[in-house]
Design an enzyme around this catalytic site. Structure first.
Site, PDB file in Angstrom:
ATOM      1  N   SER A   1       0.845  -1.195   0.000  1.00  0.00           N
ATOM      2  CA  SER A   1       0.000   0.000   0.000  1.00  0.00           C
ATOM      3  C   SER A   1       0.881   1.246   0.000  1.00  0.00           C
ATOM      4  O   SER A   1       1.615   1.466  -0.961  1.00  0.00           O
ATOM      5  CB  SER A   1      -0.954  -0.061   1.200  1.00  0.00           C
TER       6      SER A   1
ATOM      7  N   HIS B   1      -3.070  -0.722  -3.100  1.00  0.00           N
ATOM      8  CA  HIS B   1      -4.223   0.160  -2.855  1.00  0.00           C
ATOM      9  C   HIS B   1      -4.062   1.429  -3.668  1.00  0.00           C
ATOM     10  O   HIS B   1      -3.065   2.129  -3.559  1.00  0.00           O
ATOM     11  CB  HIS B   1      -4.315   0.515  -1.364  1.00  0.00           C
TER      12      HIS B   1
ATOM     13  N   ASP C   1      -4.874  -4.479   5.880  1.00  0.00           N
ATOM     14  CA  ASP C   1      -5.255  -5.389   4.806  1.00  0.00           C
ATOM     15  C   ASP C   1      -4.093  -6.356   4.559  1.00  0.00           C
ATOM     16  O   ASP C   1      -2.927  -5.969   4.636  1.00  0.00           O
ATOM     17  CB  ASP C   1      -5.562  -4.574   3.536  1.00  0.00           C
TER      18      ASP C   1
END
Lengths: 192, 275
Positions: free
Chosen positions: A14, A41, A134
């Site tokens: 991310s 992301h 995540d």
């Protein structure tokens, strides 16, 4: 540890992803013998140039994963913005626009869980830098299925939340620096 | 690769659902349906898919709820504004030359795509000669679509999307806020027929000029995608239009040559003249 040959690599990243992915992927040769799948992301509303950027920097070919596309060796499939990317047991990709998971679509967990189901012990899961949680659940699923789990060493990561969260659900995962992860992936592909 | 026990039970569950309720999910993409059914399994407190199968076969109240897990119901008004801008700029001028227009919103779920098109058609002066068919397999979703009530906290995104799609009015012209929700103007659905229709098992029901079917095909396997696309081709009039989701295309379809890429970037296809 499993003796089943490795069949695929999944990577989640991310905040700070572009630099980290570049460092992990550029050392790999164009004829790398495994498919790689990555979730990064990204903002949902923008057309992403991540795959193009990585494709220019890497010897591997990098593209956005397409619905029902069969996986091929030496290709990095990046999840498209605003869609989850999943692996089917027949080695093809499926996209989904289900709810975001942990505010994220694409979600690392969604890819990792489906890949764990498809490849079992033949999977390597890699968690890189990131500022949310995540991937932690997905990595644990990979371990439960007998796959191998790698986490970027948190204090080396641009954002350490994601690696730390992954280590919490998967405390026996191997921690490595980015160059070490690249070396590991080479070995996982049977390369010198 | 041999199936594990979960997968054997999952297939038996889908088979049971088909035999008992005639909902056929056997040709859906397994990875995401399994994920959704694992959530359902947890929700119903079942440790295995076999236990869930037992429940769904013997308790008639379970199936309607399970259907909400089996069908994906995530959308927004004017989701992917570029698509609606494409319909507005490139498709609407064609449709304006027709005396009457039929539009099929296939897999309409909670109605977001339908209201987007109904508003767009009103703004483009097409509404009075248009008939919309909004279909879905999930009766609960159809009822939601018919009600046209959305949570207030979704409106900011809807409004922004509407503007980005080239909206010619203010979205607030089309709804009133009441009871914590936004109720869309019921005149928008005056010309809408809501109906139960399955892309898996049902056939052509009308000749239409535009089909909008966004983010439905991705939940189907290749074979089922082919069936649905064939059904679309058979339903469209000559030079009719098919709009798909941003990451869907006809490239791998058996029926690809029945269409031309009308607006490639927006995933809008046009049925060829001669077929």
């Amino acid at each position: 540890m499993s003796t089943r040959p490795i069949e695929a690599i999944v990577i989640g990243a991310s905040a700070g992803a572009l630099d980290a992915l570049t460092q992990v992927l550029t050392p790999l040769p164009a004829d790398y013998p495994l498919p790689l799948l990555a979730v990064v992301h990204l903002p949902a509303d923008k057309k992403s140039i991540l795959a193009e950027l990585l494709d220019m920097k890497c010897r591997l070919s990098v593209k956005e994963g397409e619905d029902k596309e069969p996986l091929a060796a030496g290709v990095v499939y990046v999840a498209p913005p605003d869609y989850h990317m999943l692996v089917e047991k027949d080695g093809t990709l499926s996209l989904s626009s289900e709810e975001p998971v942990l505010y994220s679509r694409p979600s690392i967990d969604v890819l990792f869980e489906s890949a764990a189901d498809a490849f079992g012990p033949g999977l390597v899961g890699v968690i890189l830098t990131g500022a949310n949680e995540d991937g932690a659940h997905g990595l644990a699923t990979i371990r439960e299925a007998g796959g191998r789990c790698i986490v970027q060493r948190p204090h080396n990561a641009y954002a350490s939340t994601m690696p730390l969260a992954a280590l919490q659900t998967c405390n026996d995962a191997r921690t490595m620096s980015l160059p070490e992860i690249a070396e590991f992936l080479k070995e996982a592909g049977g390369l010198p | 690769m041999s199936d594990n026990t979960d997968d054997i039970e999952l297939r038996l569950l889908l088979d049971a659902i088909f035999r008992k309720y005639h909902y056929d999910f056997r040709g859906y993409s397994m990875a995401s349906i399994k994920r959704r059914l694992l959530h359902a399994r947890e929700k119903f407190g079942c440790g295995t898919f076999s236990l869930l199968q037992d429940k769904v076969l013997h308790d008639p109240t379970v199936m309607p709820e399970l259907l909400t897990y089996l069908t994906v119901q995530v959308s927004e008004l004017f989701r992917d504004p570029a698509y609606f801008r494409g319909i507005r700029q490139h498709v609407a001028p064609f449709l304006k030359t027709y005396p009457s227009i039929k539009v099929w919103v296939a897999g309409c779920s909670g109605g977001e795509e339908l209201y987007s098109l109904a508003i767009l058609f009103r703004e483009e002066g097409l509404e009075s000669r248009t008939m919309f068919y909004a279909t879905d397999i999930n009766p609960k979703a159809l009822r939601r679509a018919e009600a046209g009530v959305y949570e207030l906290d979704r409106l900011a995104a809807f409004t922004e999307n509407h503007q980005l799609s080239g909206g010619k009015s203010s979205l607030s012209d089309y709804y009133t806020a009441a009871y914590g929700g936004a109720v869309f103007d019921k005149t928008l659905r005056k010309r809408v027929v809501f109906s139960d229709h399955s892309l898996v098992s049902d056939t052509v029901f009308a000749e239409v000029q535009l089909i909008s079917c966004r983010n439905v095909l991705i939940y189907f396997d290749r074979e089922l995608q082919d069936r649905a696309i064939g059904l679309f081709a058979d339903s469209l009039s000559r030079q009719g239009f098919l709009g798909l989701g941003a990451k869907e295309n006809l490239r791998f379809s058996r029926h690809a040559d029945r269409f031309i890429e009308f607006s490639k970037e927006d995933r809008i296809y046009q049925k060829r003249g001669a077929s």
